[in-house]
Design a protein around this motif. Structure first.
Motif, mmCIF file in Angstrom:
data_model
loop_
_atom_site.group_PDB
_atom_site.id
_atom_site.type_symbol
_atom_site.label_atom_id
_atom_site.label_comp_id
_atom_site.label_asym_id
_atom_site.label_seq_id
_atom_site.Cartn_x
_atom_site.Cartn_y
_atom_site.Cartn_z
ATOM 1 N N UNK A 296 0.884 -1.256 -0.114
ATOM 2 C CA UNK A 296 -0.085 -0.049 0.009
ATOM 3 C C UNK A 296 0.856 1.285 0.069
ATOM 4 N N UNK A 297 2.127 1.085 -0.297
ATOM 5 C CA UNK A 297 3.151 2.211 -0.142
ATOM 6 C C UNK A 297 3.481 2.547 0.982
ATOM 7 N N UNK B 220 3.429 5.566 2.681
ATOM 8 C CA UNK B 220 4.031 6.618 2.842
ATOM 9 C C UNK B 220 3.304 7.633 3.764
ATOM 10 N N UNK C 14 -0.262 12.700 -1.451
ATOM 11 C CA UNK C 14 -1.536 12.897 -2.056
ATOM 12 C C UNK C 14 -1.350 13.631 -3.502
ATOM 13 N N UNK D 197 4.236 7.545 -6.249
ATOM 14 C CA UNK D 197 4.176 7.138 -4.926
ATOM 15 C C UNK D 197 4.834 5.748 -4.926
ATOM 16 N N UNK E 179 1.032 13.694 -12.950
ATOM 17 C CA UNK E 179 0.547 13.897 -11.698
ATOM 18 C C UNK E 179 -0.882 13.961 -11.578
ATOM 19 N N UNK E 180 -1.525 13.723 -10.519
ATOM 20 C CA UNK E 180 -3.163 13.716 -10.336
ATOM 21 C C UNK E 180 -3.343 15.223 -10.409
ATOM 22 N N UNK F 193 0.122 -0.381 8.156
ATOM 23 C CA UNK F 193 1.105 -0.371 7.217
ATOM 24 C C UNK F 193 1.952 0.846 7.531
ATOM 25 N N UNK F 194 1.423 1.874 7.872
ATOM 26 C CA UNK F 194 2.256 3.127 8.245
ATOM 27 C C UNK F 194 3.219 3.000 9.650
ATOM 28 N N UNK G 62 -0.996 12.777 12.265
ATOM 29 C CA UNK G 62 -2.091 12.193 11.414
ATOM 30 C C UNK G 62 -3.416 11.998 11.964
ATOM 31 N N UNK H 119 -5.721 11.594 5.297
ATOM 32 C CA UNK H 119 -4.696 10.359 5.176
ATOM 33 C C UNK H 119 -4.670 10.438 3.660
ATOM 34 N N UNK H 120 -5.273 11.067 2.611
ATOM 35 C CA UNK H 120 -5.251 10.806 1.242
ATOM 36 C C UNK H 120 -3.745 10.589 1.011
ATOM 37 N N UNK H 121 -3.355 9.475 0.161
ATOM 38 C CA UNK H 121 -2.094 9.485 -0.420
ATOM 39 C C UNK H 121 -1.221 8.589 0.510
ATOM 40 N N UNK H 122 -1.554 8.347 1.709
ATOM 41 C CA UNK H 122 -0.839 7.165 2.631
ATOM 42 C C UNK H 122 -0.879 5.922 1.839
ATOM 43 N N UNK H 123 -2.062 5.513 1.573
ATOM 44 C CA UNK H 123 -1.927 4.175 1.122
ATOM 45 C C UNK H 123 -2.820 4.108 -0.144
ATOM 46 N N UNK H 124 -2.378 3.472 -1.101
ATOM 47 C CA UNK H 124 -2.904 2.980 -2.280
ATOM 48 C C UNK H 124 -2.980 4.413 -3.363
#
Lengths: 361, 298
Positions: A83-84, A86, A132, A139, B10-11, B188-189, B211, B293-298
């Protein structure tokens, strides 16, 4: 001693044993893939190497040192998560340099190393962005960068490409292969995708229900699967399995009568002297079956074509035979159409025989 | 060393708010009208207080009352300012108690919630339920035994003591809220932090606390407002005038001559009491970010 060694490792969650005594060794600089279906224990095994999961019994060695009870940060390993993982509140720069910062490394050194890693991964332009603001591929590269910055002895990858789209996955696969070639660091890579394992790894460990099913090079697994599970798991489209009854054995040649069809003679690997007449199973890869006329002498089977898939570089046929449905793949563009009755010639030298215990004979 | 050459876009930044397919325009107008009506309903008493506070003391006490002031005056505010030991003292007391309540709540709730959320504490679910039971005990039932206890240890009539009372009341909710915030952080974090070399405290301080900022801000906000407005505890525990908080001062300041109620001074006090609550809410509002938490996972 090998670079990473696992000795008789067991892992249980309550009464459920998920890893059932695994022994494994990975040589220095080797790219080893742990391959298997969901729930086979491959991620648990990786997490035990990382130290994120305690082993129930057994030992884990990294670079000759027993790290079974060592803190993950002191195992000289770095892990890239599926899941990265990060840190969302930190910039790319802070994410990459975090481990150096925690270790108390001097700021100029950490900054220089971060810049270097960012350059390798082409992240220099994104260093001040937050996760984000990055795409999935970016990522993933930050996640790799975070591992890379620590200059670890062993890289652990837990299905790192599974969240990327198909195209990006192919690109990242190529980049990972290049990275491994350049760094020559030991890498252990968990995946359920046999193509990823076959293309990246020099050693593949196929896991099934917490045990090692087979260890070998990609071609060994493809050409000489040790059992029906590996034979079915490696290769796409999947290997065809046909039930048959042993008729005669002459030398290594086993003649089988196929249920509802003709007969076929397969060259077994050996150990067929004591084989008793009975039910066996034949495994034939789709690419080792050739369509022909139904009346041809070389035709072992005949059947009706249910579906034809034209993939451009190959044609896939789904043929209904008396022994069940067979998948046939040819690299040429066939003129066969749905509904045709065709003969099928099996390349007996490349077929496999599996006994009642599902082991290859 | 090799160089990775994957070029990915980039998004795009989040654009305008999505609209729901099939949603009719007039439905949105009706919803907006209902919202405006509710806001007006909520703001009406505050607005009337503000109007009453800037009337002359005589007009503020007039019967029947007037809606709009005939003359503007700040006499009510001057009266409140100079009331007994003076408004600054009461303001200081209230702020000090609220500040201490926030500090005590965070110091106790953050480690408790972190432990309950992320550590294999034996019987932690039962512990958590017991903690939540505290929310169900009426505060009034606790005041008398607490008063006796605090008197014995010399904490009655002290700002620290009152802050402790407010903390006791606020703590179960704070732990509940923060535990949920900590639990929402992907495992995971935490594991990434561990492999990066963090110990438990470093993981809490450097990864988790930033967070759960929204949760912390909510705890701070609720602790402040609960402590700032709390009356019963302050009335019972504080007997010295110099230790009174704003709610106690408001009760006292409303008493006019010959048993009449000094509505003007009371409303001026109300306006002053409301201002810090609005200020802290506006200041902390920006931390209520969705998708932190956007961008943390997936």
């Amino acid at each position: 001693m090998q670079h990473v060694e696992i000795e008789n490792v067991h892992k249980s969650f309550g009464s459920v044993e998920v890893i059932k005594g695994i022994d494994l060794s990975v040589a220095k600089g080797q790219f080893c893939a742990l391959l298997g279906p969901s729930g086979c224990g491959k991620s648990t095994l990786l997490r035990m190497i990382a130290g994120l999961e305690a082993v129930s019994s057994g030992k884990v060695f990294v670079n000759g040192a027993d790290v079974t009870n060592t803190h993950p940060a002191k195992r000289q390993i770095a892990m890239v998560f599926q899941s990265y993982a990060l840190y969302p509140h930190m910039t790319v720069r802070q994410n990459i340099s975090f481990s150096l910062d925690v270790a108390g490394r001097p700021k100029p050194e950490a900054a220089q190393r971060t810049e270097e890693v960012a350059r390798i991964l082409q992240l220099t332009d994104f260093l001040d962005r937050k996760p984000a603001q990055l795409s999935g591929g970016q990522r993933q590269r930050v996640a790799i960068g975070r591992a890379l910055v620590r200059s670890p002895e062993v890289f652990l990858f837990d299905e790192p490409l599974s969240n990327l789209d198909a195209m990006l996955r192919v690109q990242m696969r190529f980049e990972l292969a290049k990275l491994h070639e350049e760094l020559a660091t030991t890498m252990i890579y968990v995946t359920h995708d046999q193509i990823e394992a076959m293309t990246l790894a020099s050693k593949i460990v196929v896991l099934d229900a917490g045990t090692i099913s087979q260890v070998g090079t990609p071609l060994e697994l493809y050409n000489q699967p040790a059992n029906k599970f590996v034979a079915g798991f490696i290769g796409s489209p999947q290997m065809n399995f046909l039930k048959g009854r042993m008729e005669t054995v002459a030398g290594r040649e086993v003649r089988l009568e196929l249920a509802g069809s003709g007969s076929v003679a397969i060259l077994a690997r050996g150990g067929v002297e004591d084989l008793k007449p009975g039910e066996l199973e034949i495994g034939i890869r789709p690419e080792h079956i050739r369509p022909c006329n139904p009346g041809d002498a070389e035709a072992n089977l005949s059947g009706r074509v249910e579906l034809v898939e034209h993939l451009g570089n190959s044609t896939v046929l789904y043929v209904s035979t008396g022994s069940g449905r067979l998948v046939v793949q040819r690299s040429d563009d066939l003129s066969i159409r749905t509904g045709d009755t065709i003969g099928l010639a099996v390349d007996a030298s490349r077929a496999h025989v599996f006994g009642a215990d599902q082991r290859a004979i | 060393m090799t160089s990775m050459s994957v070029g990915t876009a980039t998004h795009p930044a989040a654009g305008k708010a999505p609209t729901i397919a099939g949603e009719k325009k007039h439905t949105r107008y009706i919803v907006a009208a209902v919202c405006i009506f509710l806001i007006a309903l909520m703001l009406f008493p505050v607005f009337m207080s503000l109007l009453a506070s800037i009337k002359t003391p005589a007009e503020a006490m007039a019967a029947p009352p007037t809606y709009l002031p005939h003359a503007l005056s700040l006499d009510n505010y001057f009266k409140v300012y100079d009331y007994q030991v003076g408004l600054p003292v009461y303001l200081f007391n209230s702020l000090a108690v609220a500040f201490l309540t926030i500090v005590f709540c965070l110091v106790l709730a953050v480690p408790a919630a972190y432990g309950l959320a992320r550590f294999p504490v034996p019987g932690k679910e039962i512990l958590f339920v017991v903690l939540l039971l505290g929310l169900m005990i009426p505060y009034q039932a606790l005041v008398t035994p607490l008063y006796l206890m605090f008197s014995k240890i010399g904490l009655s009539n002290s700002l620290v003591g009152l802050a402790l009372i407010h903390t006791i009341v606020q703590l179960p909710f704070s732990v509940f809220l923060l535990r949920n915030s900590f639990e929402a952080i992907p495992k995971a974090l935490e594991e990434a932090a561990v492999t990066d070399g963090c110990n438990s405290w470093q993981t809490l301080w450097r990864v988790f606390l930033p967070l759960v900022k929204a949760g912390i801000v909510t705890v701070v906000l609720f602790a402040f407002i609960a402590s700032w407005n709390e009356f019963l505890g302050a009335l019972i525990f504080m007997s010295r005038e110099s230790n009174f908080t704003i709610p106690i001062m408001l009760v006292n300041v409303r008493t006019g001559q010959h048993g009449a109620i000094d509505w003007g001074a009371l409303q001026a006090g109300v306006v002053i009491a409301v201002l810090p609550c609005i200020a802290i809410y506006v200041l902390l509002q920006k931390y209520y970010m969705s998708g932190f938490l956007s961008g943390a996972v997936k």
